[in-house]
Enzyme design. Structure first.
Site, PDB file in Angstrom:
ATOM      1  N   ARG A 198      57.876  35.138  32.494  1.00  0.00           N
ATOM      2  CA  ARG A 198      57.357  33.888  31.907  1.00  0.00           C
ATOM      3  C   ARG A 198      56.978  32.853  32.971  1.00  0.00           C
ATOM      4  NH1 ARG A 198      61.870  34.729  28.386  1.00  0.00           N
ATOM      5  NH2 ARG A 198      61.173  35.895  26.566  1.00  0.00           N
ATOM      6  N   LYS A 251      42.908  28.112  36.334  1.00  0.00           N
ATOM      7  CA  LYS A 251      42.426  29.075  35.336  1.00  0.00           C
ATOM      8  C   LYS A 251      42.683  30.473  35.867  1.00  0.00           C
ATOM      9  CE  LYS A 251      38.731  26.842  32.732  1.00  0.00           C
ATOM     10  NZ  LYS A 251      37.278  26.845  32.448  1.00  0.00           N
ATOM     11  N   GLU A 310      28.111  28.173  43.342  1.00  0.00           N
ATOM     12  CA  GLU A 310      29.127  27.272  42.764  1.00  0.00           C
ATOM     13  C   GLU A 310      29.165  25.944  43.522  1.00  0.00           C
ATOM     14  OE1 GLU A 310      30.502  27.989  39.930  1.00  0.00           O
ATOM     15  OE2 GLU A 310      31.114  30.078  39.791  1.00  0.00           O
ATOM     16  N   LYS A 370      36.198  19.252  42.001  1.00  0.00           N
ATOM     17  CA  LYS A 370      36.948  20.083  41.057  1.00  0.00           C
ATOM     18  C   LYS A 370      38.310  19.449  40.761  1.00  0.00           C
ATOM     19  CE  LYS A 370      37.970  24.353  39.136  1.00  0.00           C
ATOM     20  NZ  LYS A 370      37.792  25.762  39.013  1.00  0.00           N
ATOM     21  N   GLU A 403      40.703  21.868  29.594  1.00  0.00           N
ATOM     22  CA  GLU A 403      39.328  21.919  29.082  1.00  0.00           C
ATOM     23  C   GLU A 403      39.228  21.449  27.633  1.00  0.00           C
ATOM     24  OE1 GLU A 403      36.936  25.064  30.825  1.00  0.00           O
ATOM     25  OE2 GLU A 403      35.679  25.071  29.046  1.00  0.00           O
ATOM     26  N   ARG A 418      36.176  19.144  31.490  1.00  0.00           N
ATOM     27  CA  ARG A 418      36.222  20.314  32.377  1.00  0.00           C
ATOM     28  C   ARG A 418      35.112  21.330  32.071  1.00  0.00           C
ATOM     29  NH1 ARG A 418      41.410  23.656  34.782  1.00  0.00           N
ATOM     30  NH2 ARG A 418      40.150  25.202  35.871  1.00  0.00           N
ATOM     31  N   ASN A 421      31.248  24.628  33.875  1.00  0.00           N
ATOM     32  CA  ASN A 421      30.621  25.885  33.448  1.00  0.00           C
ATOM     33  C   ASN A 421      29.107  25.778  33.361  1.00  0.00           C
ATOM     34  OD1 ASN A 421      32.837  27.628  33.179  1.00  0.00           O
ATOM     35  ND2 ASN A 421      33.460  26.510  31.347  1.00  0.00           N
ATOM     36  N   HIS A 462      27.022  28.848  33.278  1.00  0.00           N
ATOM     37  CA  HIS A 462      27.922  29.979  33.043  1.00  0.00           C
ATOM     38  C   HIS A 462      27.696  30.658  31.696  1.00  0.00           C
ATOM     39  CE1 HIS A 462      29.774  28.334  36.576  1.00  0.00           C
ATOM     40  NE2 HIS A 462      30.799  29.169  36.544  1.00  0.00           N
ATOM     41  N   HIS A 507      27.335  34.371  32.015  1.00  0.00           N
ATOM     42  CA  HIS A 507      28.290  35.343  31.455  1.00  0.00           C
ATOM     43  C   HIS A 507      27.560  36.395  30.630  1.00  0.00           C
ATOM     44  CE1 HIS A 507      32.070  32.569  31.786  1.00  0.00           C
ATOM     45  NE2 HIS A 507      31.673  33.041  32.949  1.00  0.00           N
ATOM     46  N   HIS A 565      29.157  37.307  40.126  1.00  0.00           N
ATOM     47  CA  HIS A 565      29.340  36.139  39.257  1.00  0.00           C
ATOM     48  C   HIS A 565      28.455  34.979  39.710  1.00  0.00           C
ATOM     49  CE1 HIS A 565      31.396  33.207  36.734  1.00  0.00           C
ATOM     50  NE2 HIS A 565      31.604  32.464  37.806  1.00  0.00           N
TER      51      HIS A 565
HETATM   52  P1  NAD Z   1      35.476  38.877  44.483  1.00  0.00           P
HETATM   53  O1  NAD Z   1      36.845  38.433  44.314  1.00  0.00           O
HETATM   54  O2  NAD Z   1      35.040  40.143  43.853  1.00  0.00           O
HETATM   55  O3  NAD Z   1      35.155  38.966  46.044  1.00  0.00           O
HETATM   56  C1  NAD Z   1      33.887  39.331  46.470  1.00  0.00           C
HETATM   57  C2  NAD Z   1      33.906  40.522  47.437  1.00  0.00           C
HETATM   58  O4  NAD Z   1      34.207  40.043  48.736  1.00  0.00           O
HETATM   59  C3  NAD Z   1      34.923  41.591  47.128  1.00  0.00           C
HETATM   60  O5  NAD Z   1      34.375  42.858  47.417  1.00  0.00           O
HETATM   61  C4  NAD Z   1      36.051  41.271  48.092  1.00  0.00           C
HETATM   62  O6  NAD Z   1      36.822  42.395  48.398  1.00  0.00           O
HETATM   63  C5  NAD Z   1      35.285  40.795  49.278  1.00  0.00           C
HETATM   64  N1  NAD Z   1      35.979  39.860  50.163  1.00  0.00           N
HETATM   65  C6  NAD Z   1      36.787  38.843  49.798  1.00  0.00           C
HETATM   66  N2  NAD Z   1      37.084  38.106  50.867  1.00  0.00           N
HETATM   67  C7  NAD Z   1      36.472  38.671  51.922  1.00  0.00           C
HETATM   68  C8  NAD Z   1      36.404  38.350  53.292  1.00  0.00           C
HETATM   69  N3  NAD Z   1      36.948  37.237  53.774  1.00  0.00           N
HETATM   70  N4  NAD Z   1      35.709  39.171  54.107  1.00  0.00           N
HETATM   71  C9  NAD Z   1      35.074  40.268  53.614  1.00  0.00           C
HETATM   72  N5  NAD Z   1      35.084  40.619  52.323  1.00  0.00           N
HETATM   73  C10 NAD Z   1      35.778  39.799  51.475  1.00  0.00           C
HETATM   74  O7  NAD Z   1      34.427  37.753  43.969  1.00  0.00           O
HETATM   75  P2  NAD Z   1      34.439  36.165  44.024  1.00  0.00           P
HETATM   76  O8  NAD Z   1      33.016  35.782  44.024  1.00  0.00           O
HETATM   77  O9  NAD Z   1      35.335  35.627  45.055  1.00  0.00           O
HETATM   78  O10 NAD Z   1      35.087  35.749  42.617  1.00  0.00           O
HETATM   79  C11 NAD Z   1      34.455  36.052  41.421  1.00  0.00           C
HETATM   80  C12 NAD Z   1      35.483  35.981  40.312  1.00  0.00           C
HETATM   81  O11 NAD Z   1      35.999  34.664  40.239  1.00  0.00           O
HETATM   82  C13 NAD Z   1      34.925  36.315  38.949  1.00  0.00           C
HETATM   83  O12 NAD Z   1      35.789  37.226  38.316  1.00  0.00           O
HETATM   84  C14 NAD Z   1      34.922  34.984  38.226  1.00  0.00           C
HETATM   85  O13 NAD Z   1      35.091  35.118  36.840  1.00  0.00           O
HETATM   86  C15 NAD Z   1      36.079  34.305  38.860  1.00  0.00           C
HETATM   87  N6  NAD Z   1      36.015  32.843  38.786  1.00  0.00           N
HETATM   88  C16 NAD Z   1      37.121  32.203  38.350  1.00  0.00           C
HETATM   89  C17 NAD Z   1      37.141  30.826  38.307  1.00  0.00           C
HETATM   90  C18 NAD Z   1      38.392  30.117  37.914  1.00  0.00           C
HETATM   91  O14 NAD Z   1      38.350  28.901  37.738  1.00  0.00           O
HETATM   92  N7  NAD Z   1      39.513  30.787  37.815  1.00  0.00           N
HETATM   93  C19 NAD Z   1      36.025  30.102  38.704  1.00  0.00           C
HETATM   94  C20 NAD Z   1      34.899  30.791  39.151  1.00  0.00           C
HETATM   95  C21 NAD Z   1      34.916  32.183  39.198  1.00  0.00           C
HETATM   96  N1  GLY Z   2      35.234  27.366  36.968  1.00  0.00           N
HETATM   97  C1  GLY Z   2      35.396  26.619  35.783  1.00  0.00           C
HETATM   98  C2  GLY Z   2      36.703  25.922  35.671  1.00  0.00           C
HETATM   99  O1  GLY Z   2      37.548  26.058  36.523  1.00  0.00           O
HETATM  100  O2  GLY Z   2      36.943  25.238  34.740  1.00  0.00           O
END
Ligand code: NAD
Ligand code: GLY
Length: 368
Positions: free
Chosen positions: A127, A149, A191, A233, A243, A247, A251, A254, A258, A271
């Site tokens: 939890r 998130k 972003e 942010k 949200e 917030r 998006n 997005h 999406h 993404h």
């Molecule tokens: P990712 O986590 O897939 O990373 C991108 C690629 O880069 C991967 O292949 C990873 O292994 C590689 N990588 C990471 N760091 C590296 C480094 N320093 N050197 C070499 N390779 C590296 O993608 P991302 O773009 O970081 O994240 C996308 C995800 O984030 C999506 O799932 C999206 O939904 C999520 N997201 C979440 C929020 C949130 O608020 N929680 C906001 C925006 C996006």
């Molecule tokens: N990336 C959207 C949020 O964090 O709300």
């Protein structure tokens, strides 16, 4: 990158549920002060993926070993396609096999996929156990690691299963961006660019003026881009952690994005790429609704193109886009709600007539 090792900064995040710092700087992983004051425990677990583990796990392990009696590691398969229930369960398997207790601290080392999954695991295990975000992609440093998130994808919708759960700290070591592939770096810029139209017109001007430096991964430009993005942010999340309203502006692009990600299958487009194209469609919709002047769309297109991001979506068919967009967390009673720009630096969230949405999509499809 020609970063000055001394260039360090910190951005506070304050929400009703938590208060923590985002540390931003070059070489933070190797600095003892980065780790001071974190939750104490006998066990730290590093969750990364197979790619990131090979590059940065040893450095993080060296930093944590003096602080935690046991440091164990788990590398998940790499990719958005693995942001699933099955992969999440691998984290729980590890935590249980290692007899982790409720003080165990989880370190999410990687991009947004790892951060979202490790964060969700931390929210659920016993939890809730403390976790620290150590983002290593630009996208994760400017967005996903901040604000709490956490989620996994469901075949019927992206990020549909998750929790709001804040980290104890976010550690953005800009040096880790040196190994990021160009396509991933550009995806992160999407972003960064987002924050301009939705919140800070002057930041949009700054990005336009400094895009070449950013593309060259100039240390000072990167540091400013990450800091300003995190400040915005933090400000938004501080006002609206869960949200309820504001917030949702984060998006921007997005809802369309999406649909592209889900329509093509997760992982086909990155993404950030989907968000870039989605921002063009959302900008078009803002113009079609009379909120913004017509030159806003080409302005966004030019900037995104300079960042080597796609500005036209896959030809999935407009009705398929609309169907996919109905599975959106902003939808209310089946009506899709869009983040729209009403003046530069100011966004609004509202429904729009289907015919205008269809027109905004049609105008920005590949081969159309
Ligand atoms: P990712 O986590 O897939 O990373 C991108 C690629 O880069 C991967 O292949 C990873 O292994 C590689 N990588 C990471 N760091 C590296 C480094 N320093 N050197 C070499 N390779 C590296 O993608 P991302 O773009 O970081 O994240 C996308 C995800 O984030 C999506 O799932 C999206 O939904 C999520 N997201 C979440 C929020 C949130 O608020 N929680 C906001 C925006 C996006
Ligand atoms: N990336 C959207 C949020 O964090 O709300």
């Amino acid at each position: 990158m020609n970063a000055k090792p001394s260039h360090r900064t910190s951005v506070p995040v304050e929400t009703p549920s938590a208060r923590y710092e985002i540390l931003i700087g070059n070489g933070l992983l190797q600095r003892p002060e980065t780790w001071a004051g974190l939750p104490r425990a006998s066990h730290a677990v590093i969750v990364s993926n197979t790619t990131v583990e090979a590059i940065y796990e040893a450095t993080l392990r060296d930093a944590l070993s003096p602080l935690y009696r046991r440091v164990s590691s788990l590398a998940l398969p790499d990719g958005e396609a693995y942001k699933t229930w099955e992969t999440l369960n691998l984290v729980f398997d590890h935590l249980l096999r290692e007899a982790c207790d409720r003080k165990t601290v989880i370190f999410a080392l990687g991009g947004g996929v790892v951060g979202d999954m490790a964060g969700f695991a931390a929210a659920c295990y016993m939890r809730g156990v403390p976790f620290v975000q150590v983002p290593t992609t630009l996208l994760a440093q400017v967005d996903s690691s901040v604000g709490g998130k956490t989620a996994i994808n469901h075949p019927l919708g992206k990020n549909m299963i998750g929790a709001f759960y804040q980290p104890a700290r976010v550690i953005c070591d800009l040096a880790t961006l040196a190994t990021l592939p160009q396509r991933e770096f550009s995806a992160g810029l999407a972003e960064v660019i987002k924050y301009g139209p939705i919140f800070d017109a002057a930041f949009l001007d700054w990005i336009e003026q400094n895009l070449d430096a950013l593309m060259a991964r100039d240390a000072l430009a990167l540091s400013h881009a990450v800091r300003r993005s995190c400040e915005i942010k933090a400000e938004v999340v501080g006002q609206d952690e869960r949200e309820g309203g504001l917030r949702a502006i984060l998006n921007y692009g997005h809802t369309f994005g999406h649909a592209i990600e889900a329509g093509l299958g997760y992982g086909e487009w990155l993404h950030g790429e989907a968000v870039a194209c989605g921002m063009v469609m959302a900008s078009e919709l803002s113009v079609l609704l009379g909120l913004m002047p017509g030159d806003f769309v080409p302005r966004m297109q030019r900037l995104l193109q300079r960042a080597q991001l796609p500005i036209a979506g896959p030809a999935l068919g407009v009705s398929r886009y609309l169907d996919l967009m109905r599975v959106d967390k902003k939808a209310e009673g089946g009506a899709i709600r869009f983040v729209l720009i009403e003046s530069l630096g100011r966004a609004t969230v509202r429904p729009a007539p289907d015919e205008l949405v269809a027109r905004a999509i049609e105008r920005h499809l590949t081969g159309v």
